[in-house]
Scaffold this motif. Structure first.
Motif, mmCIF file in Angstrom:
data_model
loop_
_atom_site.group_PDB
_atom_site.id
_atom_site.type_symbol
_atom_site.label_atom_id
_atom_site.label_comp_id
_atom_site.label_asym_id
_atom_site.label_seq_id
_atom_site.Cartn_x
_atom_site.Cartn_y
_atom_site.Cartn_z
ATOM 1 N N LEU A 48 6.885 5.668 15.758
ATOM 2 C CA LEU A 48 6.963 4.253 15.429
ATOM 3 C C LEU A 48 6.292 3.916 14.105
ATOM 4 C CD1 LEU A 48 7.646 1.308 16.230
ATOM 5 C CD2 LEU A 48 5.437 1.227 17.428
ATOM 6 N N LEU A 49 5.278 4.689 13.709
ATOM 7 C CA LEU A 49 4.448 4.308 12.568
ATOM 8 C C LEU A 49 5.258 4.100 11.292
ATOM 9 C CD1 LEU A 49 1.728 3.684 11.380
ATOM 10 C CD2 LEU A 49 1.301 6.138 11.131
ATOM 11 N N GLY A 50 6.123 5.052 10.950
ATOM 12 C CA GLY A 50 6.907 4.918 9.726
ATOM 13 C C GLY A 50 7.804 3.688 9.755
ATOM 14 N N GLU A 51 8.454 3.469 10.901
ATOM 15 C CA GLU A 51 9.327 2.306 11.035
ATOM 16 C C GLU A 51 8.521 1.016 10.957
ATOM 17 O OE1 GLU A 51 12.592 2.336 11.199
ATOM 18 O OE2 GLU A 51 12.713 4.527 11.145
ATOM 19 N N ARG A 98 5.662 0.467 9.422
ATOM 20 C CA ARG A 98 5.250 0.214 8.030
ATOM 21 C C ARG A 98 6.404 -0.388 7.236
ATOM 22 N NH1 ARG A 98 2.220 5.856 7.580
ATOM 23 N NH2 ARG A 98 0.031 5.211 7.738
ATOM 24 N N GLU A 99 7.597 0.157 7.432
ATOM 25 C CA GLU A 99 8.754 -0.324 6.682
ATOM 26 C C GLU A 99 9.090 -1.765 7.063
ATOM 27 O OE1 GLU A 99 13.454 0.805 5.867
ATOM 28 O OE2 GLU A 99 12.125 2.224 6.881
ATOM 29 N N PRO A 125 0.688 -3.909 -3.868
ATOM 30 C CA PRO A 125 0.126 -2.670 -3.324
ATOM 31 C C PRO A 125 0.282 -2.579 -1.806
ATOM 32 C CG PRO A 125 -1.627 -4.220 -3.808
ATOM 33 C CD PRO A 125 -0.350 -4.884 -4.233
ATOM 34 N N ALA A 126 0.511 -1.368 -1.324
ATOM 35 C CA ALA A 126 0.567 -1.091 0.111
ATOM 36 C C ALA A 126 -0.363 0.078 0.393
ATOM 37 C CB ALA A 126 1.987 -0.751 0.542
ATOM 38 N N GLU A 127 -1.269 -0.090 1.352
ATOM 39 C CA GLU A 127 -2.229 0.964 1.668
ATOM 40 C C GLU A 127 -1.566 2.007 2.554
ATOM 41 O OE1 GLU A 127 -5.776 -0.708 3.249
ATOM 42 O OE2 GLU A 127 -6.135 -1.989 1.507
#
Length: 309
Positions: free
Chosen positions: A65-68, A70-71, A122-124
């Motif tokens: 889930l993490l990648g989705e 973040r997007e 910026p995105a951390e």
């Protein structure tokens, strides 16, 4: 349920792997954060974290889930930005979550001063995720840690900074003028997430073993709560914080190295790469180590002045 807001909470906990640190980062108390993560898990019908008294880890569902997440969060923020500022140029930048608020603020202010027509967004995010985001075109340029495997990406000038050890101020080693890695025997270690910084993990742990320090447990996260509690030590640059002590490492065996990275060179990317070198030297105490380019080759410069290819 506000799904986007809950996903934002999930991303913070997933990057910190510590509910207390994530709550501080989000500016909220820990109990409501825990409740909202539980609500998200109930809504999705999966468990996102394995929780124990000593550690928080992502489950397989959480990692997927993490990648989705973040997007989704990034795209919603982008919609809000466009609604507020119109269709002006936006430079999407990836920065390490532990780079430091003062450094990020200086990057934003410096870029705004030199290029008022372009807004820095910026995105951390950790290095491995930045490499993926660059390849997919989700960000334009990033600040990544070395060693990094980045086929097809261009790497800017590499900057370095020697790291010491961060300890609780009541740790007996806080009285020493400098610390040998072997002196840390028996102490657990806090590091950025292995999945986000695989090169850093391998390099640092190999250096620890070489000097006689094998941590009994490695915790993952960006905050220093475990260090302040005396439950772990961490490596990093000198910093002043109540309850925290920093001591140099004998022989300076551990060095942090970073550079900018990009896939497609533009005038805005070139300007950011140049600014990042200056700000990281001025605000983060970094120094030149060398220049890079597409991973494993020399940097290529476009024939257009000021544009990195």
């Amino acid at each position: 349920m506000d799904l986007v807001r809950h996903l934002r909470y999930f991303v913070a906990v997933a990057e910190e792997l510590h509910f207390g640190n994530a709550a501080i980062r989000l500016g909220m108390a820990q109990p409501p954060l825990s409740q909202r993560i539980k609500r998200l898990e109930e809504e999705l019908g999966v468990r996102l974290f394995d929780r124990s008294a000593r550690q928080v880890r992502l489950t397989e569902a959480g990692r997927l889930l993490l990648g989705e997440a973040r997007e989704i969060v990034a795209r919603v923020e982008r919609l809000h930005e466009l609604a507020r500022g119109g269709a002006g140029t936006v430079l999407r930048v990836g920065v390490p979550p532990d780079l430091g608020a003062a450094v990020i603020a200086a990057l934003i202010a410096g870029f705004r001063e030199d290029h008022p027509e372009v807004r820095l967004a910026p995105a951390e995010t950790w290095t491995a995720d930045q490499v993926t985001a660059l390849a997919e075109g989700a960000i334009d340029v990033g600040i990544v840690r070395h060693p990094v495997t980045a086929p097809g990406l261009h790497l800017g000038q590499v900057l370095a900074r020697r790291h010491g050890v961060l300890l609780a101020e009541d740790d007996p080693l806080a009285d020493a003028a400098e610390v040998h890695l072997a002196d840390l025997a028996g102490r657990e270690l806090l590091m950025p997430p292995r999945e986000g910084e695989p090169g850093l993990h391998a390099e640092v742990l190999a250096e620890c073993r070489r000097h006689g320090y094998v941590p009994p447990q490695v915790h993952e996260g960006a905050g220093l709560g475990l260090v302040l509690a005396g439950a772990a030590v961490a490596f990093g640059p000198r910093q002043e914080q109540p309850g925290l002590a920093w001591r140099p490492l004998l022989g300076s065996p551990i060095t942090g190295r970073v550079s900018t990275a990009w896939r497609t060179g533009t005038a805005e990317v070139a300007a950011f790469a140049e600014l990042a070198v200056r700000i990281l030297k001025e605000r983060a105490g970094m120094v030149d180590e060398g220049a890079g380019g597409p991973a494993g080759t020399a940097r290529r410069v476009s024939r257009r002045p000021g544009v990195l290819a």
